[in-house]
Design an enzyme around this catalytic site. Structure first.
Site, PDB file in Angstrom:
ATOM      1  N   CYS A  18      -6.511   0.175   6.084  1.00 43.61           N
ATOM      2  CA  CYS A  18      -5.179  -0.382   5.820  1.00 43.61           C
ATOM      3  C   CYS A  18      -4.254  -0.365   7.014  1.00 43.61           C
ATOM      4  CB  CYS A  18      -4.553   0.208   4.569  1.00 43.61           C
ATOM      5  SG  CYS A  18      -3.874   1.821   4.723  1.00 43.61           S
TER       6      CYS A  18
ATOM      7  N   CYS B 206       4.092   8.366  -0.435  1.00 37.92           N
ATOM      8  CA  CYS B 206       4.759   7.496   0.526  1.00 37.92           C
ATOM      9  C   CYS B 206       4.819   6.091  -0.086  1.00 37.92           C
ATOM     10  CB  CYS B 206       3.919   7.514   1.801  1.00 37.92           C
ATOM     11  SG  CYS B 206       4.527   6.431   3.064  1.00 37.92           S
TER      12      CYS B 206
ATOM     13  N   CYS C 254       7.667  -6.708   6.976  1.00 39.00           N
ATOM     14  CA  CYS C 254       8.864  -6.107   7.555  1.00 39.00           C
ATOM     15  C   CYS C 254       9.387  -7.054   8.626  1.00 39.00           C
ATOM     16  CB  CYS C 254       8.488  -4.768   8.206  1.00 39.00           C
ATOM     17  SG  CYS C 254       9.891  -3.860   8.888  1.00 39.00           S
TER      18      CYS C 254
ATOM     19  N   GLU D 102       0.818  -1.203   0.000  1.00 34.57           N
ATOM     20  CA  GLU D 102       0.000   0.000   0.000  1.00 34.57           C
ATOM     21  C   GLU D 102       0.852   1.252   0.000  1.00 34.57           C
ATOM     22  OE1 GLU D 102      -1.830  -1.146   3.720  1.00 34.57           O
ATOM     23  OE2 GLU D 102      -0.762   0.470   4.721  1.00 34.57           O
TER      24      GLU D 102
ATOM     25  N   CYS E 279       3.936  -1.488  15.760  1.00 41.90           N
ATOM     26  CA  CYS E 279       3.682  -1.241  14.334  1.00 41.90           C
ATOM     27  C   CYS E 279       2.850  -2.353  13.687  1.00 41.90           C
ATOM     28  CB  CYS E 279       5.017  -1.095  13.611  1.00 41.90           C
ATOM     29  SG  CYS E 279       4.873  -0.881  11.836  1.00 41.90           S
TER      30      CYS E 279
ATOM     31  N   CYS F  42       8.981  -3.957  15.245  1.00 39.10           N
ATOM     32  CA  CYS F  42       8.685  -2.892  16.213  1.00 39.10           C
ATOM     33  C   CYS F  42       7.346  -3.223  16.865  1.00 39.10           C
ATOM     34  CB  CYS F  42       8.599  -1.537  15.508  1.00 39.10           C
ATOM     35  SG  CYS F  42      10.141  -1.058  14.715  1.00 39.10           S
TER      36      CYS F  42
HETATM   37  N1  SAH Z   1      10.954   1.066   8.687  1.00 34.85           N
HETATM   38  C1  SAH Z   1      11.055   2.478   8.545  1.00 34.85           C
HETATM   39  C2  SAH Z   1       9.938   3.128   7.715  1.00 34.85           C
HETATM   40  C3  SAH Z   1       8.518   2.660   7.894  1.00 34.85           C
HETATM   41  S1  SAH Z   1       7.362   3.297   9.011  1.00 34.85           S
HETATM   42  C4  SAH Z   1      11.141   3.129   9.905  1.00 34.85           C
HETATM   43  O1  SAH Z   1      11.006   2.445  10.902  1.00 34.85           O
HETATM   44  O2  SAH Z   1      11.410   4.323   9.956  1.00 34.85           O
HETATM   45  C5  SAH Z   1       7.298   4.992   9.005  1.00 34.85           C
HETATM   46  C6  SAH Z   1       7.111   5.563  10.424  1.00 34.85           C
HETATM   47  O3  SAH Z   1       5.830   5.227  11.009  1.00 34.85           O
HETATM   48  C7  SAH Z   1       8.144   5.049  11.411  1.00 34.85           C
HETATM   49  O4  SAH Z   1       8.635   6.132  12.160  1.00 34.85           O
HETATM   50  C8  SAH Z   1       7.335   4.114  12.280  1.00 34.85           C
HETATM   51  O5  SAH Z   1       7.928   3.889  13.519  1.00 34.85           O
HETATM   52  C9  SAH Z   1       6.018   4.843  12.361  1.00 34.85           C
HETATM   53  N2  SAH Z   1       4.887   4.043  12.809  1.00 34.85           N
HETATM   54  C10 SAH Z   1       4.691   2.716  12.702  1.00 34.85           C
HETATM   55  N3  SAH Z   1       3.525   2.353  13.267  1.00 34.85           N
HETATM   56  C11 SAH Z   1       2.950   3.486  13.746  1.00 34.85           C
HETATM   57  C12 SAH Z   1       1.736   3.756  14.428  1.00 34.85           C
HETATM   58  N4  SAH Z   1       0.884   2.808  14.711  1.00 34.85           N
HETATM   59  N5  SAH Z   1       1.475   5.040  14.774  1.00 34.85           N
HETATM   60  C13 SAH Z   1       2.340   6.042  14.446  1.00 34.85           C
HETATM   61  N6  SAH Z   1       3.485   5.842  13.779  1.00 34.85           N
HETATM   62  C14 SAH Z   1       3.808   4.573  13.447  1.00 34.85           C
END
Ligand code: SAH
Length: 345
Positions: free
Chosen positions: A335, A102, A109, A89, A116, A113
């Protein structure tokens, strides 16, 4: 899966054309047509014999947009189907200066984290350079953009996946996106967000490119960061910031530090003080993002007061702070996570 013509850079495409005993100007015609979003069939200026030879070994499309949702605030969300049936997406944000797309760099992934949504199924596979490029090509085409008149003005590698975990394809994508025969993006229009793969931050710094680096820090102490982001078991915050300083010194670009505020985890004033001290005099902007709650995860978002007082503490240490506006709220439900994202400018 067959290789795609869009994964070839200009030199590789030229070599391929010459190997097929064709004139090199065909490479220029085909490269720019592919980056406009045309299939071989749609290229009326290319002889059928050449099209047949190329399609024996290569695909001319990497993906198709299968759904598009438009939010009340204008943010759009796309779902792309790849040739092998996998789905990724992306979201498109509207700004005064144009559109920011984006893009995803992996299906799933493996950074895991804890907060996430992308990590729920682990890593499925890396995207090829052509699959990343095609997200830009297809959306630009949908917006009626051309290679001379780009509609997607900025690209952020902030979709699903960890770009520095798919280093070679991501770098190849950036070079292909830069190519003057195609969409011709300058590094300054491209931002890459990483969860912090230290060795690859050094590697990227040594490429002598000027892309904007964003670091997902999300914690002021190693203790909190280790709990939220298993990737940090490989490096401490100090080691990470040292790598970022190296990036700044090599590229002369300011770094964006992303910090998600999660209720009762990393959002106290004390956390803000420790963060300010850790960052010290580094040339960074701290971007505060309220956590978007994910079903099945225990974490909660913060109220406005908590975010404001966190920002105030940082400002009292003379830190540059921005708060990310959340766009596309009304299309959130459909999504994973990136539709909720927005880079404030
Ligand atoms: N893997 C990379 C890019 C992908 S995510 C990274 O970690 O930077 C892009 C951003 O969204 C990252 O800062 C990630 O930590 C954040 N993110 C992921 N899940 C989120 C959520 N539920 N709420 C807010 N930000 C989130």
């Amino acid at each position: 899966m067959r290789e795609s013509l869009i994964s070839l850079n200009y030199e590789e495409l030229t070599r391929l054309i010459l190997d097929l005993n064709e004139k090199s100007y065909r490479a220029e015609q085909i490269f720019s047509a592919l980056h406009k979003g045309l299939t071989l069939k749609e290229m009326s200026n290319i002889p059928d014999t050449l099209k047949t030879k190329l399609s024996e070994n290569y695909d001319d499309k990497c993906l198709e947009i299968i759904t598009e949702q438009v939010s009340k605030d204008g943010t759009r969300k796309f779902l792309y189907r790849l040739n092998d049936g996998n789905v990724v997406e992306g979201s498109l944000m509207t700004y005064k200066f144009g559109y920011t797309l984006c893009v995803s760099t992996q299906v799933g992934c493996r950074m895991n984290c804890k907060f996430c949504a992308s990590c729920l199924d682990g890593l499925v596979r890396n995207l090829s350079a052509g699959e990343i490029m095609s997200q830009v090509i297809e959306v630009n085409k949908r917006l009626c953009g051309d290679i001379k008149n780009r509609k997607v003005t900025n690209i952020v590698l902030m979709g699903s996946g960890e770009p520095l975990d798919n280093y070679d394809n991501v770098l190849k994508f950036i070079k292909i996106a830069n190519d003057k025969h195609g969409l011709n993006y300058s590094d300054r229009n491209i931002s890459l967000s990483t969860s912090g793969l230290v060795q690859n931050i050094y590697k990227l710094a040594d490429e002598n490119r000027h892309i904007n680096l964003c670091l997902s820090l999300h914690a002021p102490t190693d203790e909190i960061r280790r709990e939220l982001m298993p990737v940090s078991r490989g490096a401490t915050i100090d080691e990470l910031l040292k790598a970022c300083n190296y990036y700044i010194s090599k590229t002369n670009r300011r770094i964006l530090i992303e910090y998600i505020l999660i209720k009762n985890v990393n959002s106290s004033k004390e956390c803000a003080r420790v963060l300010a001290q850790k960052v010290g005099t580094m040339n960074v902007i701290i971007n505060l993002i309220n956590y978007n709650e994910v079903e099945g995860k225990p974490y909660k978002s913060c109220d406005k007061k908590t975010i404001d007082s966190f920002a105030e503490v940082l400002k009292s240490y003379n830190k540059q702070v921005t708060t990310r506006r959340s766009l596309g709220k009304d299309i959130d439900g459909a999504c994973g996570q990136l539709r909720r994202k927005y880079i404030s400018t």
